[in-house]
Design an enzyme around this catalytic site. Sequence first.
Site: not given
Lengths: 421, 421
Positions: B178, B207, B416, B421
Site C-alpha cells: 500500500k 505510509t 493534502n 488534523t
Amino acid sequence: MSEPTRPPINAVTTPAGYRAGGVACGIKASGQPDLALLVSDRPAAAAAVFTRSQSKAEPLLVDQEQLRDPHIQAVIVNSGNANCATGAQGLADARTMLGLAAERAGCAVDLAFVSSTGIIGHFLPMDRVREGAAEVTLSAEGGGDFARAILTTDGFMKEALATFEAGGATYTLGGCAKGAGMIHPNLDGANMDGPHMGAPAGERHATMLAYLTTDADIEPGLLQERLQYAVDRSFNMISVDGDTSTSDTVLILANGAAGGTPLTAADRDGVAAFDAALRSVCESLAIDIARGGEGATKLLAITVQGAADRDAAVAVARTVSTSVLLKAALSKGDPNWGRVVMAAGNAGVPFDRAMLRVWLGDRLLYADGGSTGIAPADAAQAVAGDTVRIRIDLGQGDAEATAWGCDLTEEYVRFNADYVT
Amino acid sequence: MSEPTRPPINAVTTPAGYRAGGVACGIKASGQPDLALLVSDRPAAAAAVFTRSQSKAEPLLVDQEQLRDPHIQAVIVNSGNANCATGAQGLADARTMLGLAAERAGCAVDLAFVSSTGIIGHFLPMDRVREGAAEVTLSAEGGGDFARAILTTDGFMKEALATFEAGGATYTLGGCAKGAGMIHPNLDGANMDGPHMGAPAGERHATMLAYLTTDADIEPGLLQERLQYAVDRSFNMISVDGDTSTSDTVLILANGAAGGTPLTAADRDGVAAFDAALRSVCESLAIDIARGGEGATKLLAITVQGAADRDAAVAVARTVSTSVLLKAALSKGDPNWGRVVMAAGNAGVPFDRAMLRVWLGDRLLYADGGSTGIAPADAAQAVAGDTVRIRIDLGQGDAEATAWGCDLTEEYVRFNADYVT
C-alpha cells in the site's frame, strides 16, 4: 502574479557614486520594463556568488571570466530572455552586452558585468538590447527603475537599505533582487572555474538575481569572504520549490565614493558593522523572495535551535522548508506539526525525539515525544497569519539556523503546469 | 481517491503454507476493511527493512525487537489508525496485537509481527481490534482480502507474483503493498537498534507497507541481504512527494513449505533466480505505488545511464524524480526537458553538459549542450501517455539506475491541504 506594487526606494543608487535606470526595450511581449543598467562613477571592488548548478547559463560563464580581476563599474541586466542554451552565439551576445554597458559607463569592457533572466533557448533580440542600452536614463534616482526592470514573474519589487560605520565614517549599503520560482539557491564563490557547458533550454526561468552596492572602500578578498558569509545565512537559506536555478547570481560592488579609509580585515569593528548591514540587506531581500514565491500566500520562517553544529541546524531547517506535505497543509492553515516532525526526521541528522520540541508561533505543540495537547483551534491561530513561524529545538547543543520558505498552493501547480515550452 | 478496482490475485497466499484474510472491524469511519491477518503454517525465516526516519512509529519499534530472532509466523496489520505518538499505551497496544495474531496462528508471541497505518496521535480502539482479529477468516484464498484491508488512500490494490527455481525445485514468491502519499522510502535493515522515541502526531499517514511471502527455505541472513539489495532497486527508488514516512516497512517471510533443500549463498544459480523473482515483485509493487500516488495522472520512469558509478546514477535519478517544477510541467503534458537538465544539475554529481543527453520517450531532445531542434508538437507526443519515460546519459561511465515517480497535480495539493488534523 500581480503587477509590482511597492513604491521604489532607489536602494542601489542611494550609496554615493552610483547611477542606474531601466527601460522597456521590447524583449518582453508584455511591454513591461526589461533592460536595466547600473554604473559606478569609478571602478568598484566586486565580489559575486553563482549557482552551484552543473548547468550554468552563458552570462554566468562570461561573468566568471570578468571577475578574474575583481573590479566592476558597469552592470547590464535584461529580463524576458535568459540567453540560455544559446551556445557560442549566446556567449557572443553576452559579451556584446558587456560592451554596451561599458560604453554607457565610459569604462573598459573588463569592468562590465551581465545578467539575463527569462525564457531559455532563444537568442536575444540584440537590436532591441542595443536600442534599450542607449535609451536607459542613468540617474542617482534610478535605483527603483533598475529594480523594476530585472523582474520576471515577481509580484512586487524587492529593495533594501542599511548604513554602517567604519573608521569614523558612515557608509550606505543598498540592494535589490528578483525571484518568484525555481528558487532554492545554492550559491558559491569558489567555483569561478566551473564547467563551461551552456545551460538548459525550454524553461521559463524565474531565477534569483541580487545586486548590492556600497560607497565604502572594501578590499575585494574581504568583500568576497563577507558576501559568502552573508549569503550562506540569507539567500542560501530560502526555498520556494526546492529547484535550484541555473542562473542564480548575487553581485556586490564597493566603490569607495564616500571616502574614508579602506576597510580591511584588521578593522574588526568595521568588518562587524559591515557584516551586520550586509546581513540585514541580504536577509530582507531573501525573505521578500520567499514571501513572493509563485502562488505563495504565506511566508514560512523555520528556526532550528539546540543543534550540535550549524551544519546540522541548516540541514534540518532546509529539509523542513522544502516538505511538500507541510507546505500544502499550511496553505489552508492546518497547524500540522506532525508533518514538521516527519520532515525533521528526514534531514539525515540524528536526534532524540524525547528531547525534540516543536513550536508553531508561540505555541509549544510537540514535546516529550508526543502532543502537548493544545486544542487544534488554538494551534490554528498560530498559523493563521501571512507569516508562519516554526521553531524546532533538537535538544543537543547551542547551534541554530533559520530557513525561509512559503506554502504550496494549487496556484503554484497551475501556474507552472499551464506554462508550455 | 477512487475505490480499489483491481481484481485480487491472492498473491501472499499463493505460495504454499500461507493463509490470510481481512475484515472491516470499525477502525475506519468509512466502514472499509481495516484489519488484516497473514499466517504461515510453520515458523518462517523473516527479514525486514524499516524507514531510516528519526521519527519511527511505535509498531516499528516493537517489530525491531521481534526480529532479534528473525523468524515470524503471524502478521497483523490495521489501517485507519497508525498507532503513532501514542507512547507507552501505543507500545502496549502493539504488543497486544502481537498476542492476537499469535493466538490466531497458534504460535508463540515471539513469532508475531505488527503494522499500523492511518491517523496519528490517536489510541487504537482495541476492543474493535480484538473483535476483528477473532472474526478474520484465514484461508489460502485470502491474499486479496489481506491486500485490500491494508489500504488507506490508495486508489487500487497492489499485488504481484513470481516463481523461481533453485536446487531442482520450483518456488513461488507473492507480495502486496500500500502507498499513496508521504512516499519517498529510505529503507534500511541495519538500524534494528534505532532510537525508541515515539513518532509524529497529527498526521494522516499514507505510509508504504509491503509484505512478501515465499515457500522456499532461505537462511535469514541471506534473506535480509537479498531483501536490502532488491529494496535498494525498487521501493528505495520511488517518490510521490519527497516526504519519507515514519512507518515505511517491508517484510519478507520464507517458510520452506514447498520443501526442497534450504537456499544458501553457496547456490549461486539459486540465489540469482531468487533475486530475479524478488526484484520483479518488488519493482512491480513499487511502480504501482508511484503510479498510484495521490493526485497522480502519470507514472514517471527516469533512467540515468553513463554514470561513473551507481551512487551517482541514483543521485541524479532521485533528484529528477522529485523536481516539483518538472512534475508540474508533465502533469499538463509539457515536454519540458529543460527542467530535466535543470534538476539533473542539482544532484551534486559533476558532469560535462557537452556530453549530457536527454530523451523523453524515444525522442532525443537535448544533446551537445543544447536543443536537438525537435518540434514541440512532436516532443509532446513523447509525454502524452500515462507513463512518461525519461532517459539521461551522463556520458561518463557504465553505471545506471532507474527511479520512478509521478506528476504533481492541483488535486495532490487540494487533497493534502484540505485534510485537517
